[in-house]
Motif scaffolding. Structure first.
Motif, PDB file in Angstrom:
ATOM      1  N   ALA A  29       0.808  -1.115  -0.003  1.00  5.66           N
ATOM      2  CA  ALA A  29       0.070  -0.055  -0.001  1.00  5.66           C
ATOM      3  C   ALA A  29       0.815   1.286   0.049  1.00  5.66           C
ATOM      4  O   ALA A  29       0.674   2.125  -0.644  1.00  5.66           O
ATOM      5  N   PHE A  30       1.951   1.199   0.731  1.00  4.60           N
ATOM      6  CA  PHE A  30       2.876   2.461   1.004  1.00  4.60           C
ATOM      7  C   PHE A  30       3.510   2.705  -0.631  1.00  4.60           C
ATOM      8  O   PHE A  30       3.401   3.731  -0.861  1.00  4.60           O
ATOM      9  N   VAL A  31       3.988   1.702  -1.054  1.00  8.97           N
ATOM     10  CA  VAL A  31       4.412   1.780  -2.260  1.00  8.97           C
ATOM     11  C   VAL A  31       3.517   2.232  -3.603  1.00  8.97           C
ATOM     12  O   VAL A  31       3.899   3.106  -4.427  1.00  8.97           O
ATOM     13  N   LEU A  32       2.191   2.035  -3.601  1.00  5.93           N
ATOM     14  CA  LEU A  32       1.199   2.516  -4.441  1.00  5.93           C
ATOM     15  C   LEU A  32       0.998   3.676  -4.150  1.00  5.93           C
ATOM     16  O   LEU A  32       0.790   4.622  -5.236  1.00  5.93           O
ATOM     17  N   VAL A  33       1.057   4.191  -3.126  1.00  7.34           N
ATOM     18  CA  VAL A  33       0.726   5.536  -2.605  1.00  7.34           C
ATOM     19  C   VAL A  33       1.908   6.604  -3.141  1.00  7.34           C
ATOM     20  O   VAL A  33       1.781   7.449  -3.761  1.00  7.34           O
ATOM     21  N   VAL A  34       3.062   6.065  -2.914  1.00  7.13           N
ATOM     22  CA  VAL A  34       4.375   6.840  -3.364  1.00  7.13           C
ATOM     23  C   VAL A  34       4.265   6.809  -5.058  1.00  7.13           C
ATOM     24  O   VAL A  34       4.546   7.928  -5.350  1.00  7.13           O
ATOM     25  N   VAL A  35       3.852   5.626  -5.504  1.00  9.52           N
ATOM     26  CA  VAL A  35       4.012   5.776  -7.113  1.00  9.52           C
ATOM     27  C   VAL A  35       2.619   7.063  -7.455  1.00  9.52           C
ATOM     28  O   VAL A  35       2.937   7.691  -8.558  1.00  9.52           O
ATOM     29  N   ALA A  36       1.665   6.967  -6.869  1.00  7.16           N
ATOM     30  CA  ALA A  36       0.636   7.712  -7.368  1.00  7.16           C
ATOM     31  C   ALA A  36       0.669   9.391  -6.895  1.00  7.16           C
ATOM     32  O   ALA A  36       0.166  10.028  -7.350  1.00  7.16           O
ATOM     33  N   THR A  37       1.805   9.539  -6.360  1.00  9.38           N
ATOM     34  CA  THR A  37       1.956  10.861  -5.957  1.00  9.38           C
ATOM     35  C   THR A  37       2.433  11.736  -6.980  1.00  9.38           C
ATOM     36  O   THR A  37       3.680  11.047  -7.878  1.00  9.38           O
ATOM     37  N   ALA A  72      -6.787  -7.296  15.233  1.00 11.12           N
ATOM     38  CA  ALA A  72      -7.245  -5.952  14.571  1.00 11.12           C
ATOM     39  C   ALA A  72      -6.232  -4.923  14.886  1.00 11.12           C
ATOM     40  O   ALA A  72      -5.783  -4.123  14.023  1.00 11.12           O
ATOM     41  N   ALA A  73      -5.739  -5.226  16.183  1.00 10.91           N
ATOM     42  CA  ALA A  73      -4.730  -4.080  16.895  1.00 10.91           C
ATOM     43  C   ALA A  73      -3.413  -3.984  15.979  1.00 10.91           C
ATOM     44  O   ALA A  73      -2.894  -3.069  15.548  1.00 10.91           O
ATOM     45  N   GLN A  74      -2.828  -5.223  15.529  1.00 14.28           N
ATOM     46  CA  GLN A  74      -1.878  -5.460  14.683  1.00 14.28           C
ATOM     47  C   GLN A  74      -1.953  -5.104  13.314  1.00 14.28           C
ATOM     48  O   GLN A  74      -1.087  -4.197  12.865  1.00 14.28           O
ATOM     49  N   TRP A  75      -3.051  -5.014  12.704  1.00 13.54           N
ATOM     50  CA  TRP A  75      -3.537  -4.642  11.391  1.00 13.54           C
ATOM     51  C   TRP A  75      -3.469  -3.326  11.531  1.00 13.54           C
ATOM     52  O   TRP A  75      -3.100  -2.404  10.632  1.00 13.54           O
ATOM     53  N   GLY A  76      -4.026  -2.745  12.391  1.00 12.29           N
ATOM     54  CA  GLY A  76      -4.225  -1.237  12.822  1.00 12.29           C
ATOM     55  C   GLY A  76      -2.919  -0.498  12.652  1.00 12.29           C
ATOM     56  O   GLY A  76      -2.529   0.609  12.415  1.00 12.29           O
ATOM     57  N   MET A  77      -1.902  -0.879  13.587  1.00 10.40           N
ATOM     58  CA  MET A  77      -0.388  -0.627  13.883  1.00 10.40           C
ATOM     59  C   MET A  77       0.161  -0.575  12.521  1.00 10.40           C
ATOM     60  O   MET A  77       0.889   0.371  11.856  1.00 10.40           O
ATOM     61  N   ALA A  78      -0.081  -1.702  11.742  1.00 12.27           N
ATOM     62  CA  ALA A  78       0.608  -1.872  10.289  1.00 12.27           C
ATOM     63  C   ALA A  78       0.185  -0.753   9.309  1.00 12.27           C
ATOM     64  O   ALA A  78       0.858  -0.331   8.397  1.00 12.27           O
ATOM     65  N   SER A  79      -1.046  -0.441   9.299  1.00  9.30           N
ATOM     66  CA  SER A  79      -1.404   0.488   8.423  1.00  9.30           C
ATOM     67  C   SER A  79      -1.322   1.889   8.876  1.00  9.30           C
ATOM     68  O   SER A  79      -1.621   2.639   8.083  1.00  9.30           O
ATOM     69  N   ALA A  80      -0.688   2.199   9.909  1.00 11.43           N
ATOM     70  CA  ALA A  80      -0.253   3.588  10.275  1.00 11.43           C
ATOM     71  C   ALA A  80       0.462   4.252   9.060  1.00 11.43           C
ATOM     72  O   ALA A  80       0.378   5.350   8.696  1.00 11.43           O
ATOM     73  N   LEU A  81       1.648   3.382   8.674  1.00  7.54           N
ATOM     74  CA  LEU A  81       2.562   3.986   7.606  1.00  7.54           C
ATOM     75  C   LEU A  81       1.883   4.216   6.189  1.00  7.54           C
ATOM     76  O   LEU A  81       1.781   5.317   5.730  1.00  7.54           O
ATOM     77  N   PRO A  82       0.988   3.432   5.609  1.00  8.64           N
ATOM     78  CA  PRO A  82       0.287   3.665   4.599  1.00  8.64           C
ATOM     79  C   PRO A  82      -0.966   4.570   4.736  1.00  8.64           C
ATOM     80  O   PRO A  82      -0.967   5.579   3.803  1.00  8.64           O
ATOM     81  N   LEU A  83      -1.425   4.687   5.832  1.00 11.85           N
ATOM     82  CA  LEU A  83      -2.460   5.659   5.967  1.00 11.85           C
ATOM     83  C   LEU A  83      -1.828   7.130   5.861  1.00 11.85           C
ATOM     84  O   LEU A  83      -2.324   8.064   5.385  1.00 11.85           O
ATOM     85  N   SER A  84      -0.900   7.154   6.981  1.00 12.36           N
ATOM     86  CA  SER A  84      -0.066   8.385   6.856  1.00 12.36           C
ATOM     87  C   SER A  84       0.285   9.101   5.373  1.00 12.36           C
ATOM     88  O   SER A  84       0.299  10.110   5.082  1.00 12.36           O
ATOM     89  N   ALA A  85       0.917   8.058   4.703  1.00  8.78           N
ATOM     90  CA  ALA A  85       1.526   8.229   3.450  1.00  8.78           C
ATOM     91  C   ALA A  85       0.265   8.463   2.519  1.00  8.78           C
ATOM     92  O   ALA A  85       0.364   9.442   1.532  1.00  8.78           O
ATOM     93  N   GLY A  86      -0.797   8.236   2.610  1.00  7.74           N
ATOM     94  CA  GLY A  86      -2.134   8.336   1.997  1.00  7.74           C
ATOM     95  C   GLY A  86      -2.452   9.826   1.995  1.00  7.74           C
ATOM     96  O   GLY A  86      -2.889  10.670   1.395  1.00  7.74           O
ATOM     97  N   LEU A  87      -2.520  10.097   3.307  1.00  5.12           N
ATOM     98  CA  LEU A  87      -2.871  11.467   3.666  1.00  5.12           C
ATOM     99  C   LEU A  87      -1.964  12.663   2.984  1.00  5.12           C
ATOM    100  O   LEU A  87      -2.332  13.641   2.492  1.00  5.12           O
ATOM    101  N   VAL A  88      -0.487  12.245   3.004  1.00  5.60           N
ATOM    102  CA  VAL A  88       0.343  13.149   2.312  1.00  5.60           C
ATOM    103  C   VAL A  88       0.102  13.041   0.791  1.00  5.60           C
ATOM    104  O   VAL A  88       0.161  14.162   0.176  1.00  5.60           O
ATOM    105  N   ALA A  89      -0.191  12.072   0.361  1.00  2.00           N
ATOM    106  CA  ALA A  89      -0.486  12.116  -1.086  1.00  2.00           C
ATOM    107  C   ALA A  89      -1.830  12.617  -1.435  1.00  2.00           C
ATOM    108  O   ALA A  89      -2.080  13.570  -2.349  1.00  2.00           O
ATOM    109  N   LEU A  90      -2.837  12.502  -0.564  1.00  2.00           N
ATOM    110  CA  LEU A  90      -3.953  13.487  -0.735  1.00  2.00           C
ATOM    111  C   LEU A  90      -3.610  14.827  -0.637  1.00  2.00           C
ATOM    112  O   LEU A  90      -4.272  15.676  -1.705  1.00  2.00           O
ATOM    113  N   ALA A  91      -3.038  15.463   0.218  1.00  2.00           N
ATOM    114  CA  ALA A  91      -2.645  16.873   0.462  1.00  2.00           C
ATOM    115  C   ALA A  91      -1.580  17.380  -1.105  1.00  2.00           C
ATOM    116  O   ALA A  91      -2.014  18.277  -1.617  1.00  2.00           O
ATOM    117  N   ALA A  92      -0.739  16.279  -1.481  1.00  2.00           N
ATOM    118  CA  ALA A  92      -0.125  16.514  -2.675  1.00  2.00           C
ATOM    119  C   ALA A  92      -1.001  16.811  -3.736  1.00  2.00           C
ATOM    120  O   ALA A  92      -0.732  17.685  -4.622  1.00  2.00           O
TER     121      ALA A  92
END
Length: 255
Positions: free
Chosen positions: A31-39, A231-251
């Motif tokens: 997910a992180f790589v896809l967000v970076v590529v889409a920026t 669910a907690a572990q999935w939530g922790m792992a999603s922190a990186l792509p979600l943060s990157a997604g917010l950055v991409a949205l702002a971009a």
């Protein structure tokens, strides 16, 4: 005999990143790589923020920045084309370094490849440093990858080093007999060596298969480790792509 094999890319540790199930880290990486590529490539600040996010992950994983940067150098041969783009691309030209003309489109293209490629490699380096290969394969299985494919990949990881060691011993044996490849006249000797290596590898594979069958192998490997995720572990792992997604949205929203 009881010593557990640890891959050279893995950095042992007990950090929160190390403890995450492998399937969580694999999905987060993709997910992180896809967000970076889409920026958009023109939003240079966004790529700087992505680098900071990866630096935070490295700090949480207790993987030194030096290790990450050294291993990122593996991309150097693959980005050589990007360095040529400003010289060969067409379009508007910009003058740099006292008269050198470079393509504006080529400069943006080179930056796009270098920035996104480097971030992807750095993320992959962190994944390899915090997850053992056997656990990665288990994580891929949990993501519904056919077990036959993961078995093949597992054998490649396990016996790749064995084959390389055999090749190294053959090279040492040739050197002990005074052989040193200097030109094309020695191609025949090297070809025979490769043929011998293939036969030895094939015979070793047959012996390994017979040994597995004699121990009850029926096409499926026994499950030795449970890699279920909460669910907690999935939530922790999603922190990186979600943060990157917010950055991409702002971009994308930034004019």
């Amino acid at each position: 005999m009881g010593h557990r094999h640890v891959h050279r890319l893995y950095v042992p540790g007990a950090s929160p990143v190390h403890r995450l199930p492998p399937q969580c880290k694999l999905v987060a990486l993709l997910a992180f790589v896809l967000v970076v590529v889409a920026t958009p490539r023109e939003r240079i600040w966004a790529f700087a923020v992505y680098a900071v996010l990866l630096a935070v992950v490295a700090a949480m994983a207790r993987v030194s920045y030096g290790v990450v940067l050294r291993r990122t150098l593996i991309e150097v041969p693959f980005v050589a084309f990007a360095l040529l783009m400003p010289f060969v691309a067409t379009g508007d030209k910009v003058t740099v370094l006292g008269g050198l003309e470079l393509s504006r489109h080529g400069l943006w293209g080179a930056w796009n490849i270098l920035a996104k490629g480097t971030l992807g490699v750095m993320a992959s380096v962190l994944l390899a440093a915090t997850t053992e290969p056997r656990m990665l394969l288990l994580g891929i299985e949990r993501l519904r990858m056919p077990q036959l494919i993961t078995q093949i990949a597992g054998f490649m990881l396990r016996y790749g080093d064995v084959v390389v060691g055999e090749l190294r011993r053959m090279k040492l044996a040739r050197a002990a007999r005074g052989f040193e490849a200097r030109d094309l006249r020695h191609a025949g000797v090297l070809a025979r060596s490769l043929g011998a290596l293939f036969l030895r590898s094939y015979e070793r594979g047959e012996r390994v298969h017979l040994a597995m069958v004699s121990r009850g192998y029926d096409g499926r490997m026994p499950v030795l480790y449970e890699v279920s995720a909460t669910a907690a572990q999935w939530g922790m792992a999603s922190a990186l792509p979600l943060s990157a997604g917010l950055v991409a949205l702002a971009a994308w929203m930034t004019p």
